[in-house]
Design a protein around this motif. Structure first.
Motif, PDB file in Angstrom:
ATOM      1  N   SER A 193     -11.704  -1.158   2.571  1.00 21.32           N
ATOM      2  CA  SER A 193     -11.945  -2.357   1.488  1.00 21.32           C
ATOM      3  C   SER A 193     -11.081  -3.402   1.493  1.00 21.32           C
ATOM      4  O   SER A 193     -11.407  -4.267   1.595  1.00 21.32           O
ATOM      5  N   VAL A 221      -1.494  -1.537  -4.332  1.00 19.62           N
ATOM      6  CA  VAL A 221      -2.639  -0.828  -4.232  1.00 19.62           C
ATOM      7  C   VAL A 221      -1.997   0.788  -3.827  1.00 19.62           C
ATOM      8  O   VAL A 221      -1.037   0.863  -3.124  1.00 19.62           O
ATOM      9  N   ALA A 231     -12.865  -2.522  -9.007  1.00 18.96           N
ATOM     10  CA  ALA A 231     -12.164  -1.370  -8.214  1.00 18.96           C
ATOM     11  C   ALA A 231     -12.619  -0.119  -8.771  1.00 18.96           C
ATOM     12  O   ALA A 231     -13.220   0.253  -9.917  1.00 18.96           O
ATOM     13  N   HIS A 254     -11.407   4.175  -8.822  1.00 25.44           N
ATOM     14  CA  HIS A 254     -10.355   5.253  -8.408  1.00 25.44           C
ATOM     15  C   HIS A 254     -11.045   6.368  -7.874  1.00 25.44           C
ATOM     16  O   HIS A 254     -12.036   7.055  -8.482  1.00 25.44           O
ATOM     17  N   GLU A 281      -3.355   4.648  -2.032  1.00 26.59           N
ATOM     18  CA  GLU A 281      -4.406   5.454  -0.927  1.00 26.59           C
ATOM     19  C   GLU A 281      -5.807   5.725  -1.692  1.00 26.59           C
ATOM     20  O   GLU A 281      -6.817   5.815  -0.931  1.00 26.59           O
ATOM     21  N   ASP A 282      -5.651   5.812  -2.979  1.00 26.32           N
ATOM     22  CA  ASP A 282      -7.104   6.356  -3.513  1.00 26.32           C
ATOM     23  C   ASP A 282      -7.759   5.613  -4.112  1.00 26.32           C
ATOM     24  O   ASP A 282      -8.576   5.748  -5.390  1.00 26.32           O
ATOM     25  N   LEU A 283      -7.607   4.237  -3.771  1.00 28.78           N
ATOM     26  CA  LEU A 283      -8.457   2.926  -4.745  1.00 28.78           C
ATOM     27  C   LEU A 283      -9.498   2.412  -3.429  1.00 28.78           C
ATOM     28  O   LEU A 283      -9.177   2.410  -2.615  1.00 28.78           O
ATOM     29  N   GLU A 284     -10.675   1.972  -4.020  1.00 29.53           N
ATOM     30  CA  GLU A 284     -11.723   1.434  -3.327  1.00 29.53           C
ATOM     31  C   GLU A 284     -12.018   0.120  -4.050  1.00 29.53           C
ATOM     32  O   GLU A 284     -12.204   0.071  -5.327  1.00 29.53           O
ATOM     33  N   ARG A 337     -11.121   4.967   3.184  1.00 25.98           N
ATOM     34  CA  ARG A 337     -11.989   4.223   2.441  1.00 25.98           C
ATOM     35  C   ARG A 337     -11.133   2.788   1.704  1.00 25.98           C
ATOM     36  O   ARG A 337     -11.608   1.804   1.596  1.00 25.98           O
ATOM     37  N   CYS A 338     -10.040   3.162   1.592  1.00 25.22           N
ATOM     38  CA  CYS A 338      -9.109   2.211   0.888  1.00 25.22           C
ATOM     39  C   CYS A 338      -8.657   1.012   1.935  1.00 25.22           C
ATOM     40  O   CYS A 338      -8.966  -0.234   1.879  1.00 25.22           O
ATOM     41  N   LEU A 387       0.983  -1.235   0.095  1.00 25.45           N
ATOM     42  CA  LEU A 387      -0.038   0.020   0.103  1.00 25.45           C
ATOM     43  C   LEU A 387       0.794   1.371  -0.240  1.00 25.45           C
ATOM     44  O   LEU A 387       1.786   1.306   0.717  1.00 25.45           O
TER      45      LEU A 387
END
Length: 296
Positions: free
Chosen positions: A24, A96, A225, A227, A98-101, A20-21, A9
């Motif tokens: 998830s 991954v 996923a 973004h 930090e801005d992915l869910e 949020r990441c 990460l």
């Protein structure tokens, strides 16, 4: 050496997105996280970086190892060095930012793909992301492409080996010397690599590294996923929200048919059209404006 597939990460300054990441990742039952927190050379951002690090230290639902850089490495060097460090300890990893869910099962999907293709040298990466404009029509199962995605993706030590040995420009030139045309997947793989040091286009380097070895990248039929990072704080989001899709839960593992490591025949053209279209549109606008000036 453990067969655990860790998540690598990368985090910088966006605590709200990192929340949020991490949620998830928790819902995906990730067993091990290596969190790399880049430092900053801008005192105005120091509080944001501190907030991110404080949040990472609250993770108590899984094993986490946090690496805090005392200086700002920049997105490219931070990711290249972080992945290299982790793959020195693990055969495979999921990466991954930090801005992915992610939806339920996304981590498991990538891990299953990594284990399935671990001994297939032409398979060099897998992802849980895709987008309708680059998904071949009628596809209902995973498929291979010569283009890569850097949104929740995984790779092997064998595929990453050599990534620090050459720049993106050198890899592009290597492709050309071997008769491989990277522009068949979009002009950015040829033109934008000149800006690797400035804009941190590390993923272009991996894509060219992969192509130079005749490698391919596995995509799902539907994205798992999202973004989130399209705002003024984004370090590098060149295409904006036009690339977003609607994520779904991972497919039932028993229904996934893993394809042979052969590129889908429509993939290259779809990527080329999707990447180059904004450029053609801009050129057309400039041409129209000049024409109006001349006629006026």
């Amino acid at each position: 050496m453990s067969d655990t597939i860790p998540v690598i990460l990368f985090a910088y300054r966006r605590r709200d997105l990192l929340i949020r990441c991490l949620e998830s990742l928790r819902l995906n039952n990730v067993p091990l996280i290596y969190a790399f927190s880049d430092g900053t050379s801008d005192n105005a951002l120091a509080a944001d970086v501190a907030d991110v690090r404080a949040l990472l230290r609250t993770v108590d639902w899984t094993r986490i190892e946090i690496v805090e850089s005392p200086v700002n490495l920049g997105v490219g060097p931070a990711i290249l060095n972080g992945i290299t460090q982790v793959l020195a300890q693990h055969e495979m990893a999921v990466i991954v930012e930090e801005d992915l869910e992610f939806r339920a099962g996304a981590y498991d999907f990538v891990c299953r793909a990594l284990r399935h293709y671990r001994n297939e040298p032409k398979a060099m990466g897998v992802t849980a992301w895709t987008q309708p404009k680059v998904t071949p029509p009628g596809v209902t199962q995973p498929y291979f492409s010569g283009r890569k995605s850097s949104l929740i993706w995984g790779t092997w030590r064998r595929a990453w080996d050599g990534m620090l040995d050459a720049t993106a420009v050198e890899r592009r030139d290597e492709c050309r010397a071997k008769g491989i045309d990277p522009s068949r997947y979009g002009d950015d793989l040829v033109d934008s690599v000149e800006e690797e040091d400035v804009k941190g286009f590390w993923d272009f380097r991996f894509n060219l590294h992969m192509l130079a070895q005749g490698g391919l990248f596995l995509f799902p039929a539907e994205t798992m996923a999202r973004h989130l990072g399209y705002d003024s704080r984004a370090t590098n989001s060149p295409h904006g929200a036009e690339w977003e899709g609607v994520p779904v839960d991972a497919p039932d593992p028993s229904r996934v048919v893993w394809p042979n490591v052969v590129e889908h025949p429509q993939s290259a053209a779809l990527w080329r059209d999707a990447i180059n279209q904004p450029r053609r549109t801009m050129v057309s606008r400039i041409r129209s404006r000049l024409l109006r000036l001349v006629q006026g």
